[in-house]
Write an enzyme that holds these catalytic residues in place. Structure first.
Site, PDB file in Angstrom:
ATOM      1  CE  LYS A 115       7.150   8.618  -3.397  1.00 18.44           C
ATOM      2  NZ  LYS A 115       7.275   7.457  -2.512  1.00 18.44           N
TER       3      LYS A 115
ATOM      4  CE  LYS B 210       0.073  12.199  -1.835  1.00 17.40           C
ATOM      5  NZ  LYS B 210       0.667  10.860  -2.000  1.00 17.40           N
TER       6      LYS B 210
ATOM      7  CE  LYS C 236       3.766   8.783   5.200  1.00 15.16           C
ATOM      8  NZ  LYS C 236       4.417   7.516   4.872  1.00 15.16           N
TER       9      LYS C 236
HETATM   10  P1  TYM Z   1       2.069   5.768   1.907  1.00 16.57           P
HETATM   11  O1  TYM Z   1       2.865   5.498   3.117  1.00 16.57           O
HETATM   12  O2  TYM Z   1       2.551   6.806   0.970  1.00 16.57           O
HETATM   13  O3  TYM Z   1       0.597   6.162   2.295  1.00 16.57           O
HETATM   14  C1  TYM Z   1      -0.150   5.337   3.156  1.00 16.57           C
HETATM   15  C2  TYM Z   1      -1.608   5.403   2.809  1.00 16.57           C
HETATM   16  O4  TYM Z   1      -2.095   6.731   2.969  1.00 16.57           O
HETATM   17  C3  TYM Z   1      -2.820   7.106   1.815  1.00 16.57           C
HETATM   18  N1  TYM Z   1      -2.683   8.569   1.661  1.00 16.57           N
HETATM   19  C4  TYM Z   1      -3.708   9.409   1.542  1.00 16.57           C
HETATM   20  N2  TYM Z   1      -5.037   9.214   1.499  1.00 16.57           N
HETATM   21  C5  TYM Z   1      -5.830  10.299   1.374  1.00 16.57           C
HETATM   22  N3  TYM Z   1      -5.347  11.569   1.286  1.00 16.57           N
HETATM   23  C6  TYM Z   1      -4.023  11.813   1.314  1.00 16.57           C
HETATM   24  N4  TYM Z   1      -3.562  13.054   1.243  1.00 16.57           N
HETATM   25  C7  TYM Z   1      -3.135  10.710   1.445  1.00 16.57           C
HETATM   26  N5  TYM Z   1      -1.777  10.584   1.511  1.00 16.57           N
HETATM   27  C8  TYM Z   1      -1.524   9.263   1.640  1.00 16.57           C
HETATM   28  C9  TYM Z   1      -2.176   6.337   0.684  1.00 16.57           C
HETATM   29  O5  TYM Z   1      -3.061   6.212  -0.416  1.00 16.57           O
HETATM   30  C10 TYM Z   1      -1.907   5.017   1.353  1.00 16.57           C
HETATM   31  O6  TYM Z   1      -3.063   4.199   1.339  1.00 16.57           O
HETATM   32  N6  TYM Z   1       2.540   2.325  -1.615  1.00 16.57           N
HETATM   33  C11 TYM Z   1       1.870   2.561  -0.370  1.00 16.57           C
HETATM   34  C12 TYM Z   1       2.327   1.608   0.728  1.00 16.57           C
HETATM   35  C13 TYM Z   1       2.169   0.188   0.346  1.00 16.57           C
HETATM   36  C14 TYM Z   1       0.948  -0.517   0.139  1.00 16.57           C
HETATM   37  C15 TYM Z   1       1.317  -1.842  -0.194  1.00 16.57           C
HETATM   38  C16 TYM Z   1      -0.389  -0.141   0.227  1.00 16.57           C
HETATM   39  C17 TYM Z   1       3.168  -0.702   0.139  1.00 16.57           C
HETATM   40  N7  TYM Z   1       2.670  -1.908  -0.174  1.00 16.57           N
HETATM   41  C18 TYM Z   1       0.346  -2.807  -0.454  1.00 16.57           C
HETATM   42  C19 TYM Z   1      -1.350  -1.134  -0.041  1.00 16.57           C
HETATM   43  C20 TYM Z   1      -0.990  -2.427  -0.373  1.00 16.57           C
HETATM   44  C21 TYM Z   1       2.128   4.011   0.003  1.00 16.57           C
HETATM   45  O7  TYM Z   1       2.654   4.752  -0.741  1.00 16.57           O
HETATM   46  O8  TYM Z   1       1.818   4.362   1.230  1.00 16.57           O
END
Ligand code: TYM
Length: 338
Positions: A120, A202, A205
């Site tokens: 990032k 990956k 978004k």
């Molecule tokens: P975020 O919003 O980036 O992603 C949300 C969830 O989607 C999963 N993910 C994927 N899984 C498989 N293939 C992909 N291409 C892919 N892209 C995204 C991410 O692994 C995630 O599970 N930091 C977290 C949000 C968060 C969180 C937490 C999660 C904040 N606090 C506490 C668990 C526990 C995140 O970046 O989400």
């Protein structure tokens, strides 16, 4: 009474998603689908991580709208608000408060080494803010506040889960056992859904080329068109082999997640078929599954009062648990309490 005993016997599950951009089928397969599947067996907390979202600059009106859209999407995907606590992270101030304490148990070097921070930082070179670096500590606070046993997430979050355990363990060693050490739970297939045009990357978004990403709100024509252009390989065999055939294997993962079939069943189904037919079938399956989710999300979004009520109740339930943990931490570290 029944609810109380259920909460005592069930283990606790926590997960969160950031309300940034439109969600992708990677978010759905990697996290939301597991959340839906596991909600009956655990005492669940699901957050909308808007405090994590602001580590990258957001347009305020859009952040507000996307927060509500994500609540509606959670529900449209099948999360049941009578079973799980759904809330907005910033509505429970304990997250920021515990993150501050945990900061003092986290080393700068550890944060600098985080892969997501490095990625990032490269992407947002003009805004490498402290929040971006501190992101995993806030995430640790999220998880630890609820005495979480399991965290269903995609594989990209594994490093953050590991540092969360390290921080918790460090705190427990210095004081006395306070935090539960959480386990990450990753889907067997689909823990890292790849970009359709660059399947070893990956699906994200915020990808530069949206042609490789299926968004949860894409319409059928768009979905079919994107799958048609998905990169495969020069063979003509539909076989799951992520090393040698990342494109085809990625499509198989997506297909199994949306059809409920196993990889073996899918391989058998497409044996002898061409890539064109295969890609069309994957596209149609995804579009068919997403259409009712999209219309349910739109229906729910029209009822803001209903969504606000869920969030109000969710925040109150979350606060009760989170504030008890925070108070325990404050006591242990020597904060004078009145
Ligand atoms: P975020 O919003 O980036 O992603 C949300 C969830 O989607 C999963 N993910 C994927 N899984 C498989 N293939 C992909 N291409 C892919 N892209 C995204 C991410 O692994 C995630 O599970 N930091 C977290 C949000 C968060 C969180 C937490 C999660 C904040 N606090 C506490 C668990 C526990 C995140 O970046 O989400």
């Amino acid at each position: 009474m029944e609810e109380v005993s259920e909460q005592i016997t069930k283990k606790t599950l926590y997960s969160a998603v950031q309300p940034t951009n439109a969600l992708t089928i990677g978010n759905y397969i990697g996290a939301i689908k597991s959340m839906v599947d596991m909600q009956h067996d655990y005492n669940c907390y699901f957050a909308i991580a808007n405090m994590h979202a602001i580590t990258v600059r957001q347009v305020p009106a859009q952040l507000r709208q996307k927060t509500l859209a994500l609540v509606a999407l959670y529900l449209a995907c099948g999360l049941d608000p009578s079973r799980c606590t759904i809330y907005v992270q910033s509505h429970v101030p304990c997250h920021a408060e515990l993150a501050w304490v945990l900061n003092t148990f986290t080393y700068v070097g550890e944060m600098e080494r985080m892969t997501q921070f490095k990625d990032k930082s490269a992407k947002h070179a003009d805004n490498i803010n402290m929040g971006l670096m501190d992101y995993p500590v806030l995430m640790a606070a999220d998880i630890l506040l609820y005495k979480t046993d399991v965290v269903p997430v995609g594989i990209d979050q594994r490093q953050h889960l590991e540092i969360c355990r390290d921080i918790a363990q460090r705190f427990n060693n210095i004081y006395s056992p306070t935090f539960v050490l959480p386990e990450g739970v990753y889907p067997k297939v689909g823990a890292k859904i790849g970009d359709l045009l660059e399947p070893t990357k990956k699906m994200s978004k915020s990808s530069e080329n949206p042609g490789g990403t299926i968004f949860m709100d894409d319409d059928k024509d768009t979905i079919i068109r994107k799958f048609r252009r998905a990169v495969t390989d020069s063979e003509n065999e539909i076989r799951y082999d992520p090393e040698k055939k990342p494109g085809v294997s990625n499509l198989l993962s997506i297909y199994t997640a949306f059809s409920g079939k196993s990889i073996e069943e899918a391989e058998r189904e497409f044996a002898g078929k061409g890539y064109g037919d295969f890609k069309l079938a994957v596209g149609e399956t995804v579009a068919e599954k997403l259409a009712p989710v999209q219309s349910e999300q739109a229906r729910l979004l029209a009822d803001k009062d209903y969504l606000d009520n869920i969030l109000r109740e969710g925040a109150a339930k979350a606060y009760k648990v989170a504030s008890a943990t925070l108070s325990k931490v404050y006591r242990k570290i020597g904060f004078y309490q009145i």
